[in-house]
Design an enzyme around this catalytic site. Structure first.
Site, PDB file in Angstrom:
ATOM      1  N   HIS A 154     -13.088  -3.580  20.806  1.00 53.26           N
ATOM      2  CA  HIS A 154     -14.069  -4.185  19.872  1.00 53.26           C
ATOM      3  C   HIS A 154     -14.113  -3.406  18.553  1.00 53.26           C
ATOM      4  CE1 HIS A 154     -15.714  -6.256  23.498  1.00 53.26           C
ATOM      5  NE2 HIS A 154     -15.461  -5.074  24.062  1.00 53.26           N
ATOM      6  N   SER A 275      -3.232  -0.481  -9.037  1.00 61.12           N
ATOM      7  CA  SER A 275      -4.084  -1.495  -9.659  1.00 61.12           C
ATOM      8  C   SER A 275      -3.938  -1.397 -11.169  1.00 61.12           C
ATOM      9  CB  SER A 275      -5.537  -1.238  -9.246  1.00 61.12           C
ATOM     10  OG  SER A 275      -6.422  -1.772 -10.209  1.00 61.12           O
ATOM     11  N   LYS A 281      -6.384   3.647  -7.577  1.00 60.76           N
ATOM     12  CA  LYS A 281      -6.018   2.824  -6.418  1.00 60.76           C
ATOM     13  C   LYS A 281      -4.563   2.988  -5.976  1.00 60.76           C
ATOM     14  CE  LYS A 281      -8.035   0.069  -4.480  1.00 60.76           C
ATOM     15  NZ  LYS A 281      -8.425  -1.301  -4.801  1.00 60.76           N
ATOM     16  N   GLU A 288      -0.131  -5.853   3.562  1.00 59.87           N
ATOM     17  CA  GLU A 288      -0.900  -7.070   3.272  1.00 59.87           C
ATOM     18  C   GLU A 288       0.015  -8.275   3.127  1.00 59.87           C
ATOM     19  OE1 GLU A 288      -4.284  -6.262   0.323  1.00 59.87           O
ATOM     20  OE2 GLU A 288      -3.026  -4.485   0.226  1.00 59.87           O
TER      21      GLU A 288
END
Ligand code: ARG
Length: 438
Positions: A154, A275, A281, A288
């Site tokens: 979980h 970024s 970043k 992704e």
């Protein structure tokens, strides 16, 4: 340019011609198409359907076309309906009238079916190799970083595991994918050449010869099925979809783990991007994108299933729609496997941070219960006792092993000094079948 037209009195509508043309995408089958044609020509010669010289002339012409395409001397362009038309036109241009005899006892229906099987067989081989590389990467990165880390259920910290074992879990998934691909490869390895349009041919051709020549285990059993079977493409698309599920799950882990909240791993700069506005970043775009591209592969599977589901026997032009989804899925999955392999090989694993996290979250609570059981307490009672110990620890904001013996004995008198050793994270993994994780 078309291979038909005798029975037509009007020109084809220009848009219809473009709509019908598969050359822009089936040109990638040039090698398979030429191999299939060479095998067919050779067999026609052996069977005396063409003379030996004719068959040899055709084969030499085809070999030359292949060399020229490979060297770049011949470009796969022009106004052709499909790759089959292109190759036949080239052949006739080069060797003259005898080139027109190649299509004896054959149809584009069995021709395209052969091309796609040969191509799919090759794809399966490539996928298998890439999967193997990824399995190797997972195993070695795991072995190089054999630290303890939290295991989750979980997405809540549950019990201690090792990073090596975690990577092995993914290796197991990709090993299953390898077997799936092998199975698909075995199943598809039958030759449809000689089925002709749908009902064989009056020429005395030999399907066994061509099957053998092309490395197929045998000719297909049934002509109608042979020209209209695309199961192997659906199956490989399903295999590739499952591979993408696995890659996507692994990507999700790495995205989470590389976040500031986890800080378990860092992706190498080579597999990250920045970024345009936030200078600090470093984003895990590789993972992704893999996670994102899974949708595209699943979509192609659904697309082909839907294309095939209502088709009567035998060949229908709908089947031309098998190519783009299959090619795109193959390209996507091959790239995703290769990128993931690089990500894993260059991954920096923050072992101390992982070990630190194991200590927070009562990951040894189950082992405290096991200790009580080993000292005569029934498991269900032990479960309740440890639950109350955890509550106390939460109040005091400490770990179970930080409670004093006296305090622990308040909860259960069987607890002795030996408990501390028993629930030490390093020792836990030496007990029972947990040893397998070390
Ligand atoms: N381009 C076609 C395909 O991909 C080749 C077979 C054409 N057959 C035909 N009868 N028109 O399926």
């Amino acid at each position: 340019m078309k291979l038909w037209g005798g029975r037509f009195q009007k020109e084809e509508n220009q848009m219809m011609e473009d709509f019908n043309s598969s050359f822009p995408f089936d040109k990638r089958l040039y090698q398979e198409d030429i191999m299939g044609s060479m095998a067919h020509a050779k067999m026609l010669g052996n069977q005396g359907i063409l003379s030996r010289e004719e068959a040899e002339q055709i084969q030499a012409g085809l070999a030359e076309i292949l060399t020229d395409i490979q060297s770049g001397a011949l470009s796969l362009s022009g106004d052709y309906e499909d790759i089959h038309t292109f190759v036949e036109a080239q052949l006739t241009q080069r060797i003259g009238e005898v080139g027109k005899k190649l299509h004896t006892g054959r149809s584009r229906n069995d021709q395209v079916a052969v091309d796609m099987r040969l191509y799919a067989r090759h794809c399966a081989q490539d996928l298998h190799e890439k999967l193997k590389d990824l399995v190797d990467a997972l195993v070695s990165t795991g072995q190089e970083n054999n630290c303890i880390m939290p295991g989750y259920t979980h997405l809540q910290r549950a019990q201690a595991v090792t990073f090596r074992y975690y990577m092995e879990a993914y290796a197991s998934m990709f090993r299953r994918d390898m077997v799936r691909v092998e199975n698909s490869q075995n199943l598809l390895n039958e030759s449809p050449l000689g089925c002709a349009a749908l009902a064989g041919t009056t020429h005395d051709i030999d399907r066994k010869q061509t099957a053998e020549e092309l490395g197929f285990a045998k000719p297909v059993d049934n002509f109608l099925d042979g020209v209209s079977d695309r199961d192997y493409l659906m199956e490989l698309l399903a295999d590739m979809s499952i591979i993408m599920v696995h890659l996507s799950r692994l990507s999700e882990e790495l995205i989470l783990w590389s976040s500031q909240e986890f800080r378990f791993v860092s992706l190498d700069d080579a597999y990250s991007t920045g970024s345009s506005i936030m200078p600090q970043k470093k984003n895990p775009d590789s993972c992704e994108l893999i996670r994102g591209k899974s949708g595209r592969v699943f979509g192609h599977l659904m697309g082909l299933l839907t294309t095939m589901k209502g088709l009567p026997l035998a060949y229908n032009k709908d089947m031309q729609e098998d190519k783009q989804p299959f090619f795109d899925s193959y390209d996507t999955v091959m790239a995703a496997l290769e990128i993931m392999c690089g990500v894993i090989r260059t991954l920096r694993v923050h072992q101390e941070r992982m070990e630190e996290s194991v200590k927070n979250g009562f990951l040894n609570a189950t082992e405290v219960a096991d200790y009580l059981v080993a000292h005569g307490v029934a498991f269900r009672d032990a479960h309740g006792i440890v639950g109350r110990i955890v509550l106390r620890c939460e109040e005091k904001q400490c770990a179970i092993e930080e409670l004093s013996l006296v305090e622990l004995q308040e909860f259960c008198p069987v607890i002795e000094e030996s408990l501390y050793d028993y629930i030490d994270y390093k020792n836990i993994l030496k007990k029972g079948n947990k040893k397998e994780m070390l």
